[in-house]
Write an enzyme that holds these catalytic residues in place. Structure first.
Site, PDB file in Angstrom:
ATOM      1  N   THR A 172     -27.914-101.936  30.371  1.00 17.93           N
ATOM      2  CA  THR A 172     -27.543-103.336  30.100  1.00 17.93           C
ATOM      3  C   THR A 172     -28.754-104.200  30.440  1.00 17.93           C
ATOM      4  OG1 THR A 172     -25.197-103.039  30.562  1.00 17.93           O
ATOM      5  CG2 THR A 172     -26.086-105.234  30.951  1.00 17.93           C
ATOM      6  N   ARG A 200     -13.007-101.563  24.033  1.00 18.35           N
ATOM      7  CA  ARG A 200     -13.237-101.774  25.472  1.00 18.35           C
ATOM      8  C   ARG A 200     -14.297-102.858  25.664  1.00 18.35           C
ATOM      9  NH1 ARG A 200     -17.984-101.634  28.955  1.00 18.35           N
ATOM     10  NH2 ARG A 200     -17.322-101.032  31.031  1.00 18.35           N
ATOM     11  N   ASP A 203     -17.800-106.073  31.836  1.00 19.07           N
ATOM     12  CA  ASP A 203     -18.024-107.336  32.548  1.00 19.07           C
ATOM     13  C   ASP A 203     -18.966-108.279  31.809  1.00 19.07           C
ATOM     14  OD1 ASP A 203     -20.060-105.288  33.147  1.00 19.07           O
ATOM     15  OD2 ASP A 203     -21.021-106.954  34.187  1.00 19.07           O
TER      16      ASP A 203
HETATM   17  N1  GLY Z   1     -22.068-103.630  32.630  1.00 20.42           N
HETATM   18  C1  GLY Z   1     -21.911-103.165  31.315  1.00 20.42           C
HETATM   19  C2  GLY Z   1     -20.583-102.631  31.023  1.00 20.42           C
HETATM   20  O1  GLY Z   1     -19.908-102.102  31.884  1.00 20.42           O
HETATM   21  O2  GLY Z   1     -20.180-102.716  29.892  1.00 20.42           O
END
Ligand code: GLY
Length: 302
Positions: A172, A200, A203
């Site tokens: 990320t 899905r 965060d």
């Molecule tokens: N932090 C990236 C995710 O869990 O999608």
């Protein structure tokens, strides 16, 4: 006022795999340099974080834009958020497909329409409506991720949190910045977790979790296992720690300790506080990052 920009390429188990840490660090340095260029030329913090994150989205070794992980159906679904600390305005997208730069689409949502957050087919329809460039999945897909996707199909036991603690680099991306006017901004972009269920959302696009920016406190971008990070609304929490008197570095370290102790989570944070001090912390084996204060040389690490 002294400018500051800090970027990350994702917290994860970088060192355990024959990972791409050098390439990830190089991309972070390039992104920080571009952000610094915007800031020293008098550009806004918002522009700086968008420019920096676009560079990271282009890096094929990071889990955002090109190089994103594939979901359980072999698709690329991406999430992103950008936030303006001056006004608290934000733009976010989730589960969006076939765009090279989700962070720029998120910025258009923030600036062009009255909504803040669009998902899936709605976000894609908005992109088409404003003529935002679309791409093919082949433009986002890299050979290494296709090979991982194929091998994970044979592992019914695989858990999406595995990449943060066991072999399998994570990526990320995100940035936080302060401009010459003292305005703060933050941005985060991700392809999410490998083999996630279609739909899905982690965060990253959630305001306060994947990022937060408030001129009164700090700008923050988060990375790591999203299901844990969102329980703490971790980026806002860093801002709250700054409000209580901690500098950015101590605020990030405190939030990462909380992540481990309260929800057994793994991740990382970067931040710039209202005084232009930078902070970063992580509890995975690495998190490539880079930062630039004013016109000083870029500092990188992991
Ligand atoms: N932090 C990236 C995710 O869990 O999608």
């Amino acid at each position: 006022m002294e400018t500051a920009v800090i970027v990350h390429g994702g917290a994860g188990a970088w060192k355990m795999e024959n990972g791409r840490l050098p390439e990830a660090e190089a991309a972070c340095q390039q992104a920080a340099l571009a952000g610094q260029g915007v800031l020293v030329a008098g550009g806004s913090a918002l522009q700086a974080v968008e420019v920096a994150v676009c560079i990271l989205e282009d890096c094929p070794y990071l889990d955002a834009g090109r190089g994103s992980f594939l979901n359980a159906r072999g698709e690329v679904e991406m999430d992103a958020i950008i936030m303006d600390g001056r006004t608290l305005e934000l733009g976010a997208v989730a589960a969006v497909q076939r765009v090279l730069h989700p962070i720029s689409l998120a910025r258009h949502i923030m600036t062009d329409i009255e909504h803040s957050f669009l998902v899936g087919s709605g976000a894609e329809a908005f992109a088409d409506l404003i003529g935002f460039p679309r791409c093919q999945i082949t433009d986002l897909l890299v050979d290494e991720e296709l090979a991982r996707y194929l091998s994970l199909q044979e592992d019914p036991e695989y858990l999406t949190r595995t990449i943060f603690v066991e072999p399998g680099a994570m990526g990320t991306v995100g940035a936080a910045a302060r401009d010459q006017q003292g305005n703060l901004a933050a941005a985060t972009s991700t392809g999410g977790t490998r083999k996630k269920l279609p739909g899905r959302v982690g965060d990253s696009p959630l305001v306060g979790s994947g990022a937060y920016a408030d001129n009164w406190t700090a700008a923050v971008s988060a990375t790591g296992y999203g299901e844990a990070l969102m329980k703490l609304v971790i980026s806002k929490r860093v801002c709250d720690f700054v409000a209580s008197g901690l500098p950015a570095m101590a605020a990030c370290e405190t939030a990462i300790r909380l992540l481990a102790e309260r929800v057994n989570g793994h991740g990382g944070l970067v931040a710039v506080d209202t005084h232009g001090q930078i902070g970063y912390a992580f509890n995975t084996d690495a998190m490539p990052y880079a930062y630039a204060l004013g016109r000083q040389p870029i500092v990188g690490g992991h």
